[in-house]
Every structure is written in structure tokens, then in C-alpha cells.
Motif scaffolding. Structure first.
Motif, PDB file in Angstrom:
ATOM      1  N   ARG A  37       0.836  -1.207   0.000  1.00  0.00           N
ATOM      2  CA  ARG A  37       0.000   0.000   0.000  1.00  0.00           C
ATOM      3  C   ARG A  37       0.868   1.253   0.000  1.00  0.00           C
ATOM      4  O   ARG A  37       1.943   1.283   0.607  1.00  0.00           O
ATOM      5  CB  ARG A  37      -0.924   0.011   1.216  1.00  0.00           C
ATOM      6  CG  ARG A  37      -2.011  -1.052   1.178  1.00  0.00           C
ATOM      7  CD  ARG A  37      -2.948  -0.924   2.365  1.00  0.00           C
ATOM      8  NE  ARG A  37      -2.242  -1.074   3.631  1.00  0.00           N
ATOM      9  CZ  ARG A  37      -2.824  -0.995   4.822  1.00  0.00           C
ATOM     10  NH1 ARG A  37      -4.127  -0.736   4.897  1.00  0.00           N
ATOM     11  NH2 ARG A  37      -2.120  -1.154   5.925  1.00  0.00           N
ATOM     12  N   PHE A  58     -12.546   9.525   2.073  1.00  0.00           N
ATOM     13  CA  PHE A  58     -12.860   8.445   1.139  1.00  0.00           C
ATOM     14  C   PHE A  58     -11.600   7.942   0.434  1.00  0.00           C
ATOM     15  O   PHE A  58     -10.859   8.706  -0.168  1.00  0.00           O
ATOM     16  CB  PHE A  58     -13.866   8.937   0.089  1.00  0.00           C
ATOM     17  CG  PHE A  58     -14.262   7.884  -0.901  1.00  0.00           C
ATOM     18  CD1 PHE A  58     -15.152   6.886  -0.536  1.00  0.00           C
ATOM     19  CD2 PHE A  58     -13.724   7.870  -2.178  1.00  0.00           C
ATOM     20  CE1 PHE A  58     -15.522   5.903  -1.442  1.00  0.00           C
ATOM     21  CE2 PHE A  58     -14.087   6.888  -3.094  1.00  0.00           C
ATOM     22  CZ  PHE A  58     -14.991   5.907  -2.723  1.00  0.00           C
ATOM     23  N   GLY A  59     -11.350   6.649   0.546  1.00  0.00           N
ATOM     24  CA  GLY A  59     -10.226   6.034  -0.141  1.00  0.00           C
ATOM     25  C   GLY A  59      -8.898   6.137   0.577  1.00  0.00           C
ATOM     26  O   GLY A  59      -7.892   5.608   0.106  1.00  0.00           O
ATOM     27  N   ILE A  60      -8.885   6.824   1.726  1.00  0.00           N
ATOM     28  CA  ILE A  60      -7.642   7.023   2.469  1.00  0.00           C
ATOM     29  C   ILE A  60      -7.886   6.705   3.940  1.00  0.00           C
ATOM     30  O   ILE A  60      -8.846   7.193   4.534  1.00  0.00           O
ATOM     31  CB  ILE A  60      -7.129   8.470   2.316  1.00  0.00           C
ATOM     32  CG1 ILE A  60      -6.803   8.766   0.846  1.00  0.00           C
ATOM     33  CG2 ILE A  60      -5.889   8.703   3.183  1.00  0.00           C
ATOM     34  CD1 ILE A  60      -6.507  10.222   0.561  1.00  0.00           C
ATOM     35  N   GLU A  61      -7.020   5.895   4.518  1.00  0.00           N
ATOM     36  CA  GLU A  61      -7.114   5.543   5.932  1.00  0.00           C
ATOM     37  C   GLU A  61      -6.086   6.350   6.727  1.00  0.00           C
ATOM     38  O   GLU A  61      -4.935   6.477   6.315  1.00  0.00           O
ATOM     39  CB  GLU A  61      -6.852   4.051   6.121  1.00  0.00           C
ATOM     40  CG  GLU A  61      -7.012   3.579   7.558  1.00  0.00           C
ATOM     41  CD  GLU A  61      -6.734   2.101   7.718  1.00  0.00           C
ATOM     42  OE1 GLU A  61      -6.949   1.583   8.819  1.00  0.00           O
ATOM     43  OE2 GLU A  61      -6.288   1.470   6.725  1.00  0.00           O
ATOM     44  N   LEU A  75      -3.247   4.852   1.274  1.00  0.00           N
ATOM     45  CA  LEU A  75      -4.127   4.867   0.112  1.00  0.00           C
ATOM     46  C   LEU A  75      -4.684   3.471  -0.119  1.00  0.00           C
ATOM     47  O   LEU A  75      -3.925   2.506  -0.246  1.00  0.00           O
ATOM     48  CB  LEU A  75      -3.353   5.350  -1.120  1.00  0.00           C
ATOM     49  CG  LEU A  75      -4.151   5.451  -2.423  1.00  0.00           C
ATOM     50  CD1 LEU A  75      -5.247   6.511  -2.305  1.00  0.00           C
ATOM     51  CD2 LEU A  75      -3.217   5.781  -3.590  1.00  0.00           C
ATOM     52  N   LYS A  76      -5.997   3.364  -0.209  1.00  0.00           N
ATOM     53  CA  LYS A  76      -6.625   2.048  -0.353  1.00  0.00           C
ATOM     54  C   LYS A  76      -6.527   1.518  -1.786  1.00  0.00           C
ATOM     55  O   LYS A  76      -6.374   0.313  -1.993  1.00  0.00           O
ATOM     56  CB  LYS A  76      -8.092   2.123   0.089  1.00  0.00           C
ATOM     57  CG  LYS A  76      -8.249   2.441   1.572  1.00  0.00           C
ATOM     58  CD  LYS A  76      -9.703   2.535   1.972  1.00  0.00           C
ATOM     59  CE  LYS A  76      -9.852   2.884   3.447  1.00  0.00           C
ATOM     60  NZ  LYS A  76     -11.273   3.020   3.855  1.00  0.00           N
ATOM     61  N   ASN A  77      -6.626   2.400  -2.773  1.00  0.00           N
ATOM     62  CA  ASN A  77      -6.577   1.976  -4.178  1.00  0.00           C
ATOM     63  C   ASN A  77      -5.403   2.655  -4.871  1.00  0.00           C
ATOM     64  O   ASN A  77      -5.426   3.865  -5.077  1.00  0.00           O
ATOM     65  CB  ASN A  77      -7.890   2.338  -4.878  1.00  0.00           C
ATOM     66  CG  ASN A  77      -7.981   1.761  -6.283  1.00  0.00           C
ATOM     67  OD1 ASN A  77      -6.980   1.345  -6.868  1.00  0.00           O
ATOM     68  ND2 ASN A  77      -9.177   1.725  -6.828  1.00  0.00           N
ATOM     69  N   ASP A  80      -5.536   5.540  -7.499  1.00  0.00           N
ATOM     70  CA  ASP A  80      -5.860   6.920  -7.117  1.00  0.00           C
ATOM     71  C   ASP A  80      -4.627   7.675  -6.627  1.00  0.00           C
ATOM     72  O   ASP A  80      -4.743   8.688  -5.927  1.00  0.00           O
ATOM     73  CB  ASP A  80      -6.918   6.926  -6.006  1.00  0.00           C
ATOM     74  CG  ASP A  80      -8.255   6.380  -6.469  1.00  0.00           C
ATOM     75  OD1 ASP A  80      -8.575   6.531  -7.659  1.00  0.00           O
ATOM     76  OD2 ASP A  80      -8.976   5.785  -5.647  1.00  0.00           O
ATOM     77  N   PHE A  84      -3.963  11.277  -4.287  1.00  0.00           N
ATOM     78  CA  PHE A  84      -3.299  11.102  -2.989  1.00  0.00           C
ATOM     79  C   PHE A  84      -1.996  11.897  -2.941  1.00  0.00           C
ATOM     80  O   PHE A  84      -1.680  12.548  -1.939  1.00  0.00           O
ATOM     81  CB  PHE A  84      -3.026   9.613  -2.767  1.00  0.00           C
ATOM     82  CG  PHE A  84      -2.456   9.273  -1.411  1.00  0.00           C
ATOM     83  CD1 PHE A  84      -3.049   9.719  -0.245  1.00  0.00           C
ATOM     84  CD2 PHE A  84      -1.321   8.468  -1.314  1.00  0.00           C
ATOM     85  CE1 PHE A  84      -2.521   9.393   1.001  1.00  0.00           C
ATOM     86  CE2 PHE A  84      -0.785   8.138  -0.080  1.00  0.00           C
ATOM     87  CZ  PHE A  84      -1.391   8.604   1.082  1.00  0.00           C
TER      88      PHE A  84
END
Length: 317
Positions: A37, A58-61, A75-77, A80, A84
Motif C-alpha cells: 500500500r 474516502f479512499g484514504i485511511e 491509500l486504499k486503491n 488513485d 493522494f
């Protein structure tokens, strides 16, 4: 845009990281975890205080590692990564000149600002008309107002992104900025009747004529170059409040950095000021019948020649 995570190997355990900016008050890194990741890691000091609750993005932890005193954005994906990357660079820019204890609150303010931005419909690039308009505003801000009043005061004068009818309000004077391409007919689009009808004592129209050119051409201007110059000046002067204000204005307009903006490079062919007086060719609010709204029209600049004037300066005393 170069992906900084591509050159980092995925570790078998823990993290693999590369330091970003040795001038930053905290140690910050691009990193990968064992799952591959993409991470943005900020190593905190004892002065840094984390909030009790982290915002959802959204999409970020967003997590923290207490043992190593690290704040981590994950970053989850990976697809993107450009968005990010822009978020991380926004955080870096907004915090580079702060004391370590002040960094964390600003990081979470930037995250919250991006959370609001990501709720909106987004496009990869602004339309060319919007690009030209923003270039015109930044040219006036940086090459005119900042030369007279300093960059911090110039940022405060920039009221267009806040929803003001005119782009700049300087004490009792309003300035509306328009751009045109030199190869086109000498006209600019007025997008509302309010744009050339100010509640302030004086109103001026500043028109920048641009010519398309190659990105590497001498004296060319582009959004990334203009924005970088303004950010650098704010950082050098230590103006943290105006730097955040400037970054907020860009997000409000819908701009996030993208290398493709360098393809929209221009030379400044001319700059002209027009004084908008009672007889200036325009549609006023009194001209609009009841029931008519959203008035837009083309203003032929050849008919505005009698209203040409020198650059207006106003005293702030």
C-alpha cells in the motif's frame, strides 16, 4: 507526474520508506507496507498532539503508530495515487514553515478541507477557459498587487474564490480580471450582470491578452509555475495563514496540481485597465427585466477604448 511510490520496494515486514524533504520541521516519508500500500508517513515529536478522533476520508485511511510516534495516511486503491500525491503535497506545502508543535493541527485542517473538496464533482483538468481565467487572476495578484502591497495582503484582496462578484476587492475599489487569446477577436465574456456592477466606490476591468506557446519557451507562464512562485514567496516570508488561505482558494476553484497543466503555457501579450464608469458598455442590474436571470454576454473591447486608464492604486492608509 512521477509516482514516488513506484521506486520503493515492498518490504517483507514493517515499512520501506524514502524521506521527502529534509527542510521540513518533521521527518516525512513516502512509504510502502508489506501489502504494497502507498503511504505518507509523518514522524512526530513530543510536542505534537494528536486529536482524539480522526476524520474519515474516502479512499484514504488515517492511523497512528504510538510506539514509533508516526502519523500514517494509507491509500486504499493505488490507481488513485495522483489525487493522494496532490493531497500529500498540499499538506507538505502548508506545514513546511511551521514549528513542530503546530504541524499536526494544520495537517488535519488540510485533510478536512480535502474531505469537503472530494465531496464535489471533480474533473482531472480544469477547462481551458477556467485555466486562462485563473492565470489572469494570478498574474494580477503576483505581478501587480503583490508588488505594491506584498504577497500576504494580495492574497487577502483575492475575493473571487469566496464568491464575490469581482475577483479582487482593495479597500473601496473592485477589480474584475478577464483573459483573452491574442488570435481571437478582442472580446471577453462577462458571466453575470454583477461582475461589472460593483457596490464599491470604484470598479476596474483588467484584461490580460495571452498567446499560446511551448512550455519551455522563455517568459512563458502556466498555472503550476505561477502557483509555485506564490507558494515559495509565502513560505520564504513565513506567512502560514495566507499560505493556507491560498491553498484553500485553489481547491475552491477546483485546481489540484497536474503536470498536464504545463501544456497550457502562454506568453503575456498585453495588459490593459479599463475604468468602469456610468457610460461603460455593460448590462446593469437595472437593465434586466423581472423574471430574467443568469445574464451572460460578450464585451467587445474595441468599444471600451475610451475607458482605458492607468493602473489604479489605492492607499490603504
Amino acid at each position: 507526474m512521477i509516482n514516488p511510490w513506484e521506486s520503493i520496494k515492498t518490504p517483507a515486514t514493517d515499512l520501506s520508506a524514502r524521506r521527502i524533504d529534509h527542510k521540513h520541521p518533521l521527518d516525512i516519508f513516502w512509504a510502502k507496507d508489506r501489502l504494497g500500500r502507498y503511504l505518507f508517513v509523518c514522524k512526530l515529536t513530543d510536542e505534537c498532539k494528536l486529536p482524539s478522533k480522526y476524520p474519515s476520508l474516502f479512499g484514504i485511511e488515517i492511523t497512528s503508530i504510538s510506539e514509533t510516534k508516526q502519523l500514517v495516511l494509507s491509500l486504499k486503491n493505488p490507481s488513485d495515487w495522483e489525487l493522494f500525491f496532490s493531497l500529500c503535497n498540499d499538506i507538505i506545502s502548508a506545514t513546511r514553515i511551521l514549528a513542530p508543535a503546530a504541524v499536526v493541527p494544520v495537517i488535519f485542517r488540510r485533510i478536512e478541507r480535502w474531505r469537503e473538496f472530494l465531496k464535489k464533482d471533480k474533473v482531472k483538468l480544469l477547462a481551458e477557459r477556467t485555466i486562462k481565467g485563473l492565470i489572469g487572476e494570478l498574474v494580477y495578484l503576483n505581478l501587480h498587487l503583490a508588488k505594491k502591497y506584498g504577497i500576504s495582503q494580495a492574497i487577502d484582496f483575492w475575493t473571487g474564490p469566496e464568491g464575490s462578484p469581482q475577483d479582487f476587492n482593495v479597500k473601496n475599489v473592485a477589480i474584475e480580471v478577464k483573459c483573452q487569446i491574442g488570435t481571437s477577436a478582442p472580446k471577453v465574456k462577462i458571466s453575470s450582470a454583477e461582475q461589472l456592477c460593483s457596490q464599491l466606490d470604484e470598479l476596474y476591468l483588467f484584461v490580460v491578452t495571452l498567446g499560446r506557446t511551448e512550455p519551455e519557451s522563455q517568459d512563458s507562464v502556466s498555472l503550476p509555475s505561477l502557483i509555485s512562485n506564490i507558494q515559495t514567496t509565502l513560505e520564504e516570508e513565513g506567512n502560514t495563514q495566507q499560505l493556507e488561505q491560498f491553498l484553500d482558494a485553489l481547491l475552491e476553484i477546483g485546481y489540484i496540481h497536474n503536470e498536464e497543466y504545463f501544456n497550457y503555457s502562454y506568453i503575456i501579450a498585453s495588459k490593459k485597465f479599463y475604468e468602469v464608469t456610468e457610460n461603460f458598455p455593460r448590462i446593469t442590474l437595472l437593465d434586466i427585466p423581472n423574471g430574467i436571470g443568469n445574464v451572460t454576454y460578450d464585451l467587445e473591447l474595441t468599444n471600451c477604448e475610451p475607458f482605458l486608464t492607468d493602473e489604479p492604486w489605492v492607499s490603504l492608509v
